[in-house]
Structures are given as C-alpha cells and as structure tokens.
Design an enzyme around this catalytic site. Structure first.
Site, PDB file in Angstrom:
ATOM      1  N   GLY A   1      40.396 103.219  24.918  1.00 47.98           N
ATOM      2  CA  GLY A   1      40.564 104.393  24.070  1.00 47.98           C
ATOM      3  C   GLY A   1      41.583 104.154  22.970  1.00 47.98           C
ATOM      4  O   GLY A   1      42.449 103.281  23.082  1.00 47.98           O
TER       5      GLY A   1
ATOM      6  N   GLN B   1      47.933 106.354  17.062  1.00 47.06           N
ATOM      7  CA  GLN B   1      48.099 104.911  17.271  1.00 47.06           C
ATOM      8  C   GLN B   1      47.762 104.087  16.026  1.00 47.06           C
ATOM      9  O   GLN B   1      48.137 102.924  15.936  1.00 47.06           O
ATOM     10  CB  GLN B   1      47.231 104.430  18.439  1.00 47.06           C
ATOM     11  CG  GLN B   1      47.680 105.002  19.782  1.00 47.06           C
ATOM     12  CD  GLN B   1      46.802 104.497  20.898  1.00 47.06           C
ATOM     13  OE1 GLN B   1      45.752 105.049  21.154  1.00 47.06           O
ATOM     14  NE2 GLN B   1      47.225 103.420  21.544  1.00 47.06           N
TER      15      GLN B   1
ATOM     16  N   CYS C   1      47.991 100.691  27.766  1.00 48.29           N
ATOM     17  CA  CYS C   1      47.872 101.338  26.455  1.00 48.29           C
ATOM     18  C   CYS C   1      47.950 100.272  25.371  1.00 48.29           C
ATOM     19  O   CYS C   1      48.798  99.382  25.435  1.00 48.29           O
ATOM     20  CB  CYS C   1      49.009 102.350  26.284  1.00 48.29           C
ATOM     21  SG  CYS C   1      48.990 103.212  24.700  1.00 48.29           S
ATOM     22  N   LEU C   2      47.083 100.374  24.379  1.00 43.02           N
ATOM     23  CA  LEU C   2      47.093  99.395  23.288  1.00 43.02           C
ATOM     24  C   LEU C   2      48.416  99.410  22.525  1.00 43.02           C
ATOM     25  O   LEU C   2      48.770  98.415  21.898  1.00 43.02           O
ATOM     26  CB  LEU C   2      45.932  99.663  22.327  1.00 43.02           C
ATOM     27  CG  LEU C   2      44.523  99.379  22.877  1.00 43.02           C
ATOM     28  CD1 LEU C   2      43.472  99.849  21.879  1.00 43.02           C
ATOM     29  CD2 LEU C   2      44.344  97.912  23.202  1.00 43.02           C
TER      30      LEU C   2
ATOM     31  N   HIS D   1      44.783 110.363  29.086  1.00 45.94           N
ATOM     32  CA  HIS D   1      45.690 109.430  28.409  1.00 45.94           C
ATOM     33  C   HIS D   1      45.619 109.622  26.886  1.00 45.94           C
ATOM     34  O   HIS D   1      46.655 109.726  26.215  1.00 45.94           O
ATOM     35  CB  HIS D   1      45.304 107.998  28.798  1.00 45.94           C
ATOM     36  CG  HIS D   1      46.102 106.933  28.111  1.00 45.94           C
ATOM     37  ND1 HIS D   1      46.941 106.068  28.789  1.00 45.94           N
ATOM     38  CD2 HIS D   1      46.178 106.574  26.795  1.00 45.94           C
ATOM     39  CE1 HIS D   1      47.505 105.245  27.909  1.00 45.94           C
ATOM     40  NE2 HIS D   1      47.055 105.516  26.696  1.00 45.94           N
ATOM     41  N   GLU D   2      44.398 109.679  26.362  1.00 45.03           N
ATOM     42  CA  GLU D   2      44.249 109.801  24.908  1.00 45.03           C
ATOM     43  C   GLU D   2      44.696 111.180  24.432  1.00 45.03           C
ATOM     44  O   GLU D   2      45.312 111.314  23.367  1.00 45.03           O
ATOM     45  CB  GLU D   2      42.808 109.532  24.482  1.00 45.03           C
ATOM     46  CG  GLU D   2      42.291 108.132  24.825  1.00 45.03           C
ATOM     47  CD  GLU D   2      43.224 107.012  24.398  1.00 45.03           C
ATOM     48  OE1 GLU D   2      43.888 107.136  23.356  1.00 45.03           O
ATOM     49  OE2 GLU D   2      43.303 106.006  25.126  1.00 45.03           O
TER      50      GLU D   2
ATOM     51  N   HIS E   1      48.343 111.312  23.823  1.00 46.56           N
ATOM     52  CA  HIS E   1      48.804 110.719  22.561  1.00 46.56           C
ATOM     53  C   HIS E   1      48.926 111.770  21.459  1.00 46.56           C
ATOM     54  O   HIS E   1      49.785 111.674  20.588  1.00 46.56           O
ATOM     55  CB  HIS E   1      47.829 109.637  22.086  1.00 46.56           C
ATOM     56  CG  HIS E   1      48.094 108.279  22.672  1.00 46.56           C
ATOM     57  ND1 HIS E   1      49.270 107.598  22.483  1.00 46.56           N
ATOM     58  CD2 HIS E   1      47.317 107.478  23.442  1.00 46.56           C
ATOM     59  CE1 HIS E   1      49.210 106.429  23.106  1.00 46.56           C
ATOM     60  NE2 HIS E   1      48.036 106.326  23.705  1.00 46.56           N
TER      61      HIS E   1
HETATM   62 CO    CO Z   1      47.390 104.752  24.836  1.00 51.74          CO
END
Ligand code: CO
Length: 151
Positions: A46, A51, A88-89, A130-131, A134
């Site tokens: 995701g 991000q 997480c990226l 999770h997303e 953000h």
């Molecule tokens: Co993330």
C-alpha cells in the site's frame, strides 16, 4: 505515469493530517496513476498520498491480485483482533508485530467520486487500517511500546 519519491519516517509531512479530496479531476487521476506505478516499482502492498508528499486523503492498495484506489476513506466498523507482522515503505527494513482489527468496513470514493464500500479481513484489513492511519499522521511504529530506531 511517473514514479514519485517515497518520503521516509524522519520527514514531518508524514505526521500531518491530510485534507479531504473535493476535485475528482485529471490532477487526481495523474496522482493516483503515479502512486500505482510507484507502488509497483517498490513491491509494496500500500501507498498513501502523504508518503509521496501530498497531504490528500487517498491511498492505493495492491494485494492478492486486487487493486484498490481509496479516496476520502472512513472506517465505519471494525471487529476482532489480529496480530501479524507489518512494515511500511516509509520505514525501510523495520517489521514488527502489530495488533489490528481482524475485520474492517470502510466507506470511500473511487476516482470519479462514486461512493464505495468494502469489508476486508485479515491482512487486507490490516493494509486498509495501516494506509488510513497515514492520512492521520500515524505510523505503525506508534503502536509499539519499544520503538525501533534506525541508524
Ligand atoms: Co505505511
């Protein structure tokens, strides 16, 4: 389409609250297309707008051969608990066990502003939570008692 730079943990943009999307126009579609390409290139599950440095309430998810564009999400129902490893990226090389709801229902809009709803379970529910976090400036490491730190 183009890839966008994914910002990491220390960037304060990730801690800000994103704004609702009101214009479902070509600028939004270009952003979503870029996010899809960026997610594919990084092999992530995701990616949320903050991000890539854009404080708008949208994210994309690619999981189990399904792809979602989620705009202006609202979590309307959660149930159960599920503990599993999460990453997480924006926090490379950190994976930790995090508790999330096992089932989550999210109302959202698609790229044209059409109302949508999905009920997700297990890892898919985890990805949506999770997303969604953000968009509220929350990172998964915030749930840890002992926070990892990078050198
Ligand atoms: Co993330």
């Amino acid at each position: 389409m183009a890839t966008r730079k994914i910002i990491t943990q220390e960037n304060e943009i990730l801690r800000k609250i994103s704004k609702p999307i009101k214009n479902f126009d070509e600028d939004l579609w270009e952003l979503l297309d870029d996010m899809k390409e960026t997610l594919e290139k990084s092999n992530g599950v995701g990616l949320a707008c903050p991000q890539v440095g854009v404080l708008k309430r949208a994210f994309v998810i690619s999981l189990n051969n399904a792809y979602f564009e989620v705009i202006n999400p609202k979590i309307v129902k959660t149930s159960g608990k599920n503990v599993a490893q999460e990453g997480c990226l924006s926090i490379p090389n950190v994976y930790e066990e995090i508790e999330r709801p096992n089932v989550v229902t999210i109302d959202f809009e698609d790229r044209y502003g059409n109302p949508m709803s999905i009920t997700a379970t297990d890892f898919m529910a985890r990805a949506f939570c999770h997303e969604n976090d953000h968009l509220n400036g929350i990172l998964f490491i915030d749930y840890l008692k002992n926070k990892p730190f990078k050198k």
